[in-house]
Write an enzyme that holds these catalytic residues in place. Structure first.
Site, PDB file in Angstrom:
ATOM      1  N   PRO A   1       0.940  -1.054   0.017  1.00  0.00           N
ATOM      2  CG  PRO A   1      -0.064  -0.915   2.227  1.00  0.00           C
ATOM      3  CD  PRO A   1       0.643  -1.937   1.141  1.00  0.00           C
TER       4      PRO A   1
ATOM      5  CB  ALA B   1      -3.178   3.926   4.651  1.00  0.00           C
TER       6      ALA B   1
ATOM      7  CD  GLN C   1      -1.910  -0.268   5.314  1.00  0.00           C
ATOM      8  OE1 GLN C   1      -1.733   0.950   4.888  1.00  0.00           O
ATOM      9  NE2 GLN C   1      -0.564  -0.755   5.415  1.00  0.00           N
TER      10      GLN C   1
ATOM     11  CE1 TYR D   1       0.601   7.681   9.836  1.00  0.00           C
ATOM     12  CE2 TYR D   1       0.817   5.432   8.894  1.00  0.00           C
ATOM     13  CZ  TYR D   1       1.154   6.692   8.799  1.00  0.00           C
ATOM     14  OH  TYR D   1       1.684   7.308   7.587  1.00  0.00           O
TER      15      TYR D   1
ATOM     16  CG  LEU E   1      15.761   0.400   0.469  1.00  0.00           C
ATOM     17  CD1 LEU E   1      16.837   1.197   0.859  1.00  0.00           C
ATOM     18  CD2 LEU E   1      15.384   1.189  -1.162  1.00  0.00           C
TER      19      LEU E   1
ATOM     20  N   GLY F   1       7.499  -1.649  -3.105  1.00  0.00           N
ATOM     21  CA  GLY F   1       6.682  -0.455  -3.143  1.00  0.00           C
ATOM     22  C   GLY F   1       7.134   0.339  -4.240  1.00  0.00           C
TER      23      GLY F   1
END
Length: 403
Positions: free
Chosen positions: A47, A81, A123, A210, A333, A355
């Site tokens: 995400p 998200a 998500q 979060y 990475l 990602g």
């Protein structure tokens, strides 16, 4: 000549090793069965926030962005998200599922993915202390007068305690027991909407500073009630939310949970805490632990100025996988096909999340398949492009080097 015979023996043994390695299946492109959902391969598009929604609604940007990732060949593609409450958005540009009207746009995305044999995931999140911050290209911090001039006004964020993210950040409202119950109800309602939208997989976002992560970490949780203090108490919200979501999420559909495996500081959340949490989550029906790290007092993403090494979060997934006997997903990475394959072959993780590399190259999964199989397989691509590319390869000296 003994040396000649020894040399021949070494060559024979080496040839046998090479042939054995060539005969071993490429693990990155094996099926991963999660409950009744079969991922066609082990590449997951993580995400990634786009900060481009309008009042929580996805628009054409998201459909095209996610659409091109769906066509790229991954087995599972995550929508970014998605806030369960309007006040739970990271920025004014973040999407939500706090009302029924938001379902339709999500359903268009999952329908498109299904036609291409790709599994869709969402998500579910609440930004907590980090809610109502700047879009990253405007500073990636708390809102300023310049943001207000653009129409992005702050709201009071929620947190376990009245402890801000850092100096200058807004002081969060310390959640009451009523607030906590409302949060659980809203996670459940959002999960039901996600099912109606056609998602096959749901993930609870418990990382990156979060809301859920802020309850877990002793750096942000200074409560004195049943949701603070001991590790058991700090885990309570995460476990109650998970149990509530799992109770309404279909039995045949997988549930992921994203963790920040470590906070970083020695007095923060530690890897051994994550192992304990993961065991409890597994007992509640979580199928996959999505292993990230950091973010409790700053950015956990590319906005962070710290330099990182390739695969820097792989050891977290490996440790949790071994200690808990649960499927883990690693991220961070991972940019090369052979790197991803080696992680799987070494049993350090079960799923590889890509990602930012997918932003640079949406066709990374197809190129990874070519790199690991030593030949192009354009007939497996969407036919609208694969048909042409296959013929270009057949009728020219053109060569494509895999990722």
């Amino acid at each position: 000549d003994p040396l000649t015979w020894l040399s021949r023996l070494v060559n024979i043994l080496h040839l046998k090793k090479v042939r054995r390695q060539m005969s071993e299946p490429v693990k990155l492109f094996t099926v991963c069965a999660l409950r009744s959902v079969n991922l066609p391969n082990r590449i997951v598009i993580s995400p990634m926030c786009q900060y481009s929604a309008h009042d929580g609604y996805l628009d054409a940007w998201h459909k095209i962005h996610l659409g091109r990732l769906v066509m790229g060949g991954a087995g599972l593609v995550f929508t970014e998200a998605t806030a369960v409450q309007k006040s739970g958005r990271i920025t004014h540009g973040c999407p939500g599922l706090w009302e029924d009207g938001q379902i339709a746009a999500h359903a268009e995305i999952t329908s498109f993915a299904r036609t291409h044999g790709v599994v869709s995931a969402i998500q579910l999140a609440h930004a907590g202390r980090k809610a109502g911050m700047q879009r990253p290209w405007y500073g990636n911090s708390f809102l300023t007068d310049e943001d207000h001039a653009r129409g992005d006004y702050p709201w009071t964020p929620l947190g376990p305690s009245s402890v801000p993210v850092d100096d200058g950040w807004p002081v969060p409202h310390e959640m009451t027991i009523r607030d906590i119950q409302d949060l659980k109800d809203d996670f459940v309602a959002a999960a039901k909407r996600a099912e109606r939208a056609g998602y096959d997989v749901a993930e609870i976002h418990g990382a990156h500073g979060y809301l859920i992560h802020s309850f877990l970490s002793p750096l942000s949780n200074q409560r004195k009630d049943a949701y603070g203090g001991s590790l058991k108490n700090r885990m309570r919200l995460a476990l109650e939310l998970t149990e509530a979501v799992r109770s309404v999420w279909p039995d045949n559909s997988p549930l992921f949970f994203r963790v920040s495996a470590v906070d970083g500081p020695s007095d923060g959340w530690q890897l051994e805490d994550t192992v304990i949490l993961a065991k409890a989550l597994k007992a509640l029906g979580v199928d996959v632990i999505d292993c990230s790290s950091g973010g409790i007092s700053g950015s956990a993403t590319a906005g962070n100025s710290g330099r990182r090494k390739p695969g820097f979060q792989v050891p977290f997934a490996a440790e949790i996988r071994g200690a808990v006997d649960i499927i883990t997903m690693t991220v961070g990475l991972i940019t090369h096909a052979k790197q991803a394959e080696a992680i799987l072959q070494d049993n350090q993780a079960d799923l590889i999340a890509i990602g930012r590399e997918a932003l640079a190259n949406p066709n990374w999964p197809w190129h990874a398949r070519q790199a690991l199989n030593s030949k192009c397989q354009y007939h497996q691509w969407p036919q609208q492009s694969g048909w042409w590319l296959e013929r270009r390869q057949q009728n020219s000296d053109f060569y494509v080097e895999g990722s």
